[in-house]
Structures are given as C-alpha cells and as structure tokens.
Design a protein around this motif. Structure first.
Motif, PDB file in Angstrom:
ATOM      1  N   VAL A  84       0.801  -1.262  -0.241  1.00  0.00           N
ATOM      2  CA  VAL A  84       0.077  -0.175   0.006  1.00  0.00           C
ATOM      3  C   VAL A  84       1.011   1.396   0.136  1.00  0.00           C
ATOM      4  O   VAL A  84       0.659   2.201  -0.598  1.00  0.00           O
ATOM      5  CB  VAL A  84      -0.828  -0.052   1.301  1.00  0.00           C
ATOM      6  N   SER A  85       2.041   1.176   0.836  1.00  0.00           N
ATOM      7  CA  SER A  85       3.063   2.450   0.687  1.00  0.00           C
ATOM      8  C   SER A  85       3.299   2.824  -0.573  1.00  0.00           C
ATOM      9  O   SER A  85       3.490   3.940  -1.118  1.00  0.00           O
ATOM     10  CB  SER A  85       3.929   2.130   1.742  1.00  0.00           C
ATOM     11  N   GLU A  86       3.826   1.644  -1.219  1.00  0.00           N
ATOM     12  CA  GLU A  86       4.246   1.802  -2.622  1.00  0.00           C
ATOM     13  C   GLU A  86       3.170   2.552  -3.646  1.00  0.00           C
ATOM     14  O   GLU A  86       3.525   3.164  -4.369  1.00  0.00           O
ATOM     15  CB  GLU A  86       5.027   0.618  -3.131  1.00  0.00           C
ATOM     16  N   LEU A  87       2.046   1.674  -3.460  1.00  0.00           N
ATOM     17  CA  LEU A  87       0.881   2.397  -4.269  1.00  0.00           C
ATOM     18  C   LEU A  87       0.435   3.681  -4.030  1.00  0.00           C
ATOM     19  O   LEU A  87       0.174   4.499  -4.980  1.00  0.00           O
ATOM     20  CB  LEU A  87      -0.125   1.504  -4.196  1.00  0.00           C
ATOM     21  N   VAL A  88       0.497   4.098  -2.946  1.00  0.00           N
ATOM     22  CA  VAL A  88       0.129   5.842  -2.502  1.00  0.00           C
ATOM     23  C   VAL A  88       1.244   6.533  -2.934  1.00  0.00           C
ATOM     24  O   VAL A  88       0.716   7.634  -3.499  1.00  0.00           O
ATOM     25  CB  VAL A  88       0.001   5.698  -0.968  1.00  0.00           C
ATOM     26  N   LYS A  89       2.429   6.268  -2.862  1.00  0.00           N
ATOM     27  CA  LYS A  89       3.641   7.022  -3.506  1.00  0.00           C
ATOM     28  C   LYS A  89       3.331   7.114  -5.217  1.00  0.00           C
ATOM     29  O   LYS A  89       3.457   8.240  -5.577  1.00  0.00           O
ATOM     30  CB  LYS A  89       5.049   6.259  -3.265  1.00  0.00           C
ATOM     31  N   ALA A  90       3.021   6.144  -5.687  1.00  0.00           N
ATOM     32  CA  ALA A  90       2.701   6.073  -7.291  1.00  0.00           C
ATOM     33  C   ALA A  90       1.776   6.962  -7.439  1.00  0.00           C
ATOM     34  O   ALA A  90       1.740   7.684  -8.500  1.00  0.00           O
ATOM     35  CB  ALA A  90       2.835   4.826  -7.780  1.00  0.00           C
ATOM     36  N   LYS A  91       0.546   6.542  -6.800  1.00  0.00           N
ATOM     37  CA  LYS A  91      -0.781   7.374  -6.868  1.00  0.00           C
ATOM     38  C   LYS A  91      -0.427   9.079  -6.778  1.00  0.00           C
ATOM     39  O   LYS A  91      -0.872   9.858  -7.485  1.00  0.00           O
ATOM     40  CB  LYS A  91      -1.772   6.827  -5.840  1.00  0.00           C
ATOM     41  N   ARG A  92       0.383   9.424  -5.759  1.00  0.00           N
ATOM     42  CA  ARG A  92       0.578  10.839  -5.470  1.00  0.00           C
ATOM     43  C   ARG A  92       1.218  11.557  -6.731  1.00  0.00           C
ATOM     44  O   ARG A  92       1.251  12.702  -7.151  1.00  0.00           O
ATOM     45  CB  ARG A  92       1.240  10.903  -4.307  1.00  0.00           C
ATOM     46  N   LEU A  93       2.234  10.791  -7.140  1.00  0.00           N
ATOM     47  CA  LEU A  93       3.089  11.312  -8.400  1.00  0.00           C
ATOM     48  C   LEU A  93       2.405  10.896  -9.608  1.00  0.00           C
ATOM     49  O   LEU A  93       2.854  11.411 -10.630  1.00  0.00           O
ATOM     50  CB  LEU A  93       4.258  10.345  -8.405  1.00  0.00           C
ATOM     51  N   GLY A  94       1.054  10.558  -9.597  1.00  0.00           N
ATOM     52  CA  GLY A  94       0.529  10.447 -10.959  1.00  0.00           C
ATOM     53  C   GLY A  94       0.866   9.114 -11.744  1.00  0.00           C
ATOM     54  O   GLY A  94       0.401   9.140 -13.036  1.00  0.00           O
ATOM     55  N   ASN A  95       1.390   8.278 -11.265  1.00  0.00           N
ATOM     56  CA  ASN A  95       1.905   7.219 -11.872  1.00  0.00           C
ATOM     57  C   ASN A  95       1.164   5.877 -11.929  1.00  0.00           C
ATOM     58  O   ASN A  95       0.252   5.764 -11.169  1.00  0.00           O
ATOM     59  CB  ASN A  95       3.338   6.537 -11.271  1.00  0.00           C
ATOM     60  N   ASP A  96       1.436   5.046 -12.764  1.00  0.00           N
ATOM     61  CA  ASP A  96       0.435   3.723 -13.005  1.00  0.00           C
ATOM     62  C   ASP A  96       0.770   3.006 -11.768  1.00  0.00           C
ATOM     63  O   ASP A  96       1.942   2.463 -11.582  1.00  0.00           O
ATOM     64  CB  ASP A  96       0.719   3.227 -14.360  1.00  0.00           C
ATOM     65  N   ILE A  97      -0.044   2.682 -11.049  1.00  0.00           N
ATOM     66  CA  ILE A  97      -0.038   1.866  -9.863  1.00  0.00           C
ATOM     67  C   ILE A  97       0.349   0.196  -9.979  1.00  0.00           C
ATOM     68  O   ILE A  97       0.661  -0.461  -9.277  1.00  0.00           O
ATOM     69  CB  ILE A  97      -1.095   1.952  -8.794  1.00  0.00           C
ATOM     70  N   GLY A  98       0.124  -0.083 -11.343  1.00  0.00           N
ATOM     71  CA  GLY A  98       0.393  -1.432 -11.781  1.00  0.00           C
ATOM     72  C   GLY A  98       1.494  -1.682 -12.521  1.00  0.00           C
ATOM     73  O   GLY A  98       1.920  -2.704 -13.191  1.00  0.00           O
ATOM     74  N   ALA A  99       2.313  -0.455 -12.620  1.00  0.00           N
ATOM     75  CA  ALA A  99       3.607  -0.604 -13.299  1.00  0.00           C
ATOM     76  C   ALA A  99       4.647  -1.483 -12.755  1.00  0.00           C
ATOM     77  O   ALA A  99       4.509  -1.574 -11.510  1.00  0.00           O
ATOM     78  CB  ALA A  99       4.096   0.885 -13.806  1.00  0.00           C
ATOM     79  N   GLU A 100       5.426  -2.278 -13.444  1.00  0.00           N
ATOM     80  CA  GLU A 100       6.306  -3.196 -13.023  1.00  0.00           C
ATOM     81  C   GLU A 100       7.403  -2.464 -11.973  1.00  0.00           C
ATOM     82  O   GLU A 100       7.709  -3.054 -10.878  1.00  0.00           O
ATOM     83  CB  GLU A 100       7.283  -3.756 -14.180  1.00  0.00           C
ATOM     84  N   ASP A 101       7.805  -1.134 -12.055  1.00  0.00           N
ATOM     85  CA  ASP A 101       8.697  -0.464 -11.173  1.00  0.00           C
ATOM     86  C   ASP A 101       8.094  -0.393  -9.848  1.00  0.00           C
ATOM     87  O   ASP A 101       8.868  -0.479  -8.894  1.00  0.00           O
ATOM     88  CB  ASP A 101       9.412   0.691 -11.869  1.00  0.00           C
ATOM     89  N   VAL A 102       6.782   0.056  -9.824  1.00  0.00           N
ATOM     90  CA  VAL A 102       6.022   0.348  -8.605  1.00  0.00           C
ATOM     91  C   VAL A 102       6.071  -1.108  -7.754  1.00  0.00           C
ATOM     92  O   VAL A 102       6.443  -1.035  -6.428  1.00  0.00           O
ATOM     93  CB  VAL A 102       4.611   0.694  -8.881  1.00  0.00           C
ATOM     94  N   LEU A 103       5.727  -2.202  -8.601  1.00  0.00           N
ATOM     95  CA  LEU A 103       5.455  -3.467  -7.797  1.00  0.00           C
ATOM     96  C   LEU A 103       6.707  -4.214  -7.613  1.00  0.00           C
ATOM     97  O   LEU A 103       6.987  -4.688  -6.535  1.00  0.00           O
ATOM     98  CB  LEU A 103       4.675  -4.276  -8.776  1.00  0.00           C
ATOM     99  N   PHE A 104       7.856  -3.905  -8.420  1.00  0.00           N
ATOM    100  CA  PHE A 104       8.928  -4.620  -7.878  1.00  0.00           C
ATOM    101  C   PHE A 104       9.659  -3.705  -6.819  1.00  0.00           C
ATOM    102  O   PHE A 104      10.555  -4.393  -5.989  1.00  0.00           O
ATOM    103  CB  PHE A 104       9.978  -4.471  -9.386  1.00  0.00           C
ATOM    104  N   ALA A 105       9.574  -2.435  -6.559  1.00  0.00           N
ATOM    105  CA  ALA A 105       9.730  -1.680  -5.440  1.00  0.00           C
ATOM    106  C   ALA A 105       9.284  -2.472  -4.264  1.00  0.00           C
ATOM    107  O   ALA A 105      10.214  -2.463  -3.263  1.00  0.00           O
ATOM    108  CB  ALA A 105       9.522  -0.416  -5.316  1.00  0.00           C
TER     109      ALA A 105
END
Length: 308
Positions: free
Chosen positions: A222-243
């Motif tokens: 959830v922490s990684e998804l929230v950070k991606a969402k705040r930056l306007g990034n795709d929450i399902g992107a590989e870089d988000v999930l791999f982090a």
C-alpha cells in the motif's frame, strides 16, 4: 532454556494472542462497510490474464473483472501465483501441527512456553483465564492417532507431555491439524500482479511470524501504491510493484531462512544436532546481544513504519 522477557524491551509485552475468528470478523466487517470494496464470497478465479494495460480475471460466477492491479492472497499453495507464472520454493517438514484450546488448573502467568524435544515440539500459548492454546507438532505418521483420540485421552496426553506442570487439563472445542509446509515465492510481483500474505511467504509457525509478515507485506504494498498515486504514476507498473517486492523480500528472507534452519536443527534427533541445539540455547541465554537481537526481530521493536 532461553528466557525472553518484555522487561528487556520498551514494550509491556512481547506479543499478543488474538483469536483468528475475531480477526476474520473485524476484517470482514471493515471490508463490508467500505464503499469501494465489492465482496464476492464463494467465488474463485478461473482464469487470469495479465495484459500490458490491465489484469483480466474470469470468475467462477461467470463475471469478468478488469483492473489496473490484481493482488493475490490465496494461501501458501496459491493457485493464482501459479496462473501468473510465478514459482515458489517449498519445504515439506513431514510433520503435522495440531492446535487445540485447553483449560487447566494452574495459572499460566501470561507466559508463552515452547519445548523442542525428541520427535515433538510443544507450545503452550496463554489465553484469557486459565486457558491456553496448545500447539503440538508431531511426525505426520503419528499425528492421526492424536487427532482421533477421545477428548479425555487427548487432554491426558497433553498433560503428560507437559509433565503436568499446569495441573489437570480439559479439551475446550475442536482440534485442528495443519501439515507443515513452508513456501517462499520466487518473486512477489510481476506485471499487473502482486502477492501478499502466505501466497508470498508461508512461514513455519515456530517463530510466530507468518501473520506479522502478512500485515507487513500489505502495508509495504500500500505504501508503494500511495507513493505512485501521488506522483500520478501507474500503480500497476512493474517498477512500482518491484519496489514492493524488493522491500518485502529484504524484510522476510533472512528470518524465513533462519526459521527453517532452526526447525532443521531442532527436529534432527542425531547426537551432534542434539548437542548443538542444547549448546546454542545455553549460549544464547547468557549473551545479552544475542537475546536483544532476537527480541528485536521477533517483536519488530523500533521498526514501525510511518503512516502514509
């Protein structure tokens, strides 16, 4: 013996025992009351298609769901993990864990006990009043006789195994048996897909950390998804999930391997292993740095994640 006490930490207790039924009820009611959650009880996923732009799930009720991200938490034998093409290391310990609630004559003083003995591991986990949860681990070929014995015979056997240190015992409720298999997914994420809970890491219960890892994994994701969402990034992107996968692996892998090593040592009945484990307990009990490290790892003291 290895004596671990809350007085050596900044906390009032080393841990808390909460009935699974209470946790499930609270989680269910929380999910049911959330406007953004649709519950589909009794429904399984028949097919999973991880596309570049979405995850497509065909359900057993005939519906098809498309989502930016899919998350699986469907046990250590996860079918969705397999459908996503993710393998897992599995270690079958050849033992069965029998869990039951007992009532006993003498108080437990809110202390948890665990014994490693020849061909058995015994734990007594304190509950409210003069009741405890007994966890008896036996070779698989001996577990069935204990599971099918009468309630009175089972209580008497537990009494004898505990050398009657808690007086007369009475079985309260049912017995539950769990084959002991530890699992560790080769990765916790791939395109449009993430694993949490036992689907990611299925722990041996000896360190009582499996549930904690489930909570930690969900929180990390959830922490990684929230950070991606705040930056306007795709929450399902590989870089988000791999982090997420990297952080959760670093948090779980050392204790997973250590736990398996401990289990291997304390279930090996050869003379060298028995000598080594007795020596290890004695040394660990007298060296403060080792005890402090164990307390830190088992309780995650000073390891709380900031709110997002």
């Amino acid at each position: 013996t290895l004596d671990l006490r809350a007085e050596r930490t900044s906390r009032d207790a080393l841990g808390f025992l909460v009935a699974n039924s209470i946790l499930r009820d609270l989680l269910y009611r929380r999910a049911k009351s959330h406007s953004a959650i649709d519950l589909a009880a009794g429904t399984s996923v028949k097919d999973l298609d991880l596309r570049s732009d979405c995850a497509r799930l065909a359900l057993s009720n005939g519906n098809v769901v498309e989502a930016t991200l899919s998350v699986a938490a469907d046990s250590r034998f996860s079918e969705l993990r397999r459908k996503a093409g993710i393998g897992a290391d599995m270690r079958d310990f050849g033992r069965v864990c029998i869990v039951a609630r007992v009532r006993h004559d003498l108080p437990h003083d809110e202390t948890a006990y665990e014994w490693f003995d020849v061909d058995q591991t015994l734990a007594l986990l304190p509950l409210n009043g003069r009741q405890s949860s007994v966890v008896l681990t036996l070779p698989a070929d001996r577990a069935n006789a204990v599971m099918t014995s009468s309630p009175e015979a089972f209580a008497a056997e537990v009494e004898a195994r505990l050398e009657r240190q808690w007086g007369r015992m009475e079985l309260v409720g049912e017995r539950h048996a769990y084959p002991l298999v530890a699992t560790y997914a080769h990765t916790f994420a791939t395109r449009r897909f993430a694993l949490v809970g036992d689907a990611a890491v299925g722990m041996h219960p000896v360190t009582a950390h499996g549930f904690n890892f489930g909570l930690r994994g969900a929180d990390t994701l959830v922490s990684e998804l929230v950070k991606a969402k705040r930056l306007g990034n795709d929450i399902g992107a590989e870089d988000v999930l791999f982090a997420y996968a990297r952080e959760h692996r670093s948090a779980t892998y050392p204790l997973y391997q250590t736990t398996n090593a401990i289990v291997g040592l304390y279930t090996d009945n050869s003379f060298p292993a028995r000598f080594a484990r007795d020596a290890l307990l004695r040394i660990s009990n007298v060296l403060s740095p080792i005890k402090d490290l164990m307390l830190h790892k088992l309780t995650e003291i000073d390891d709380a994640r900031p709110a997002v």
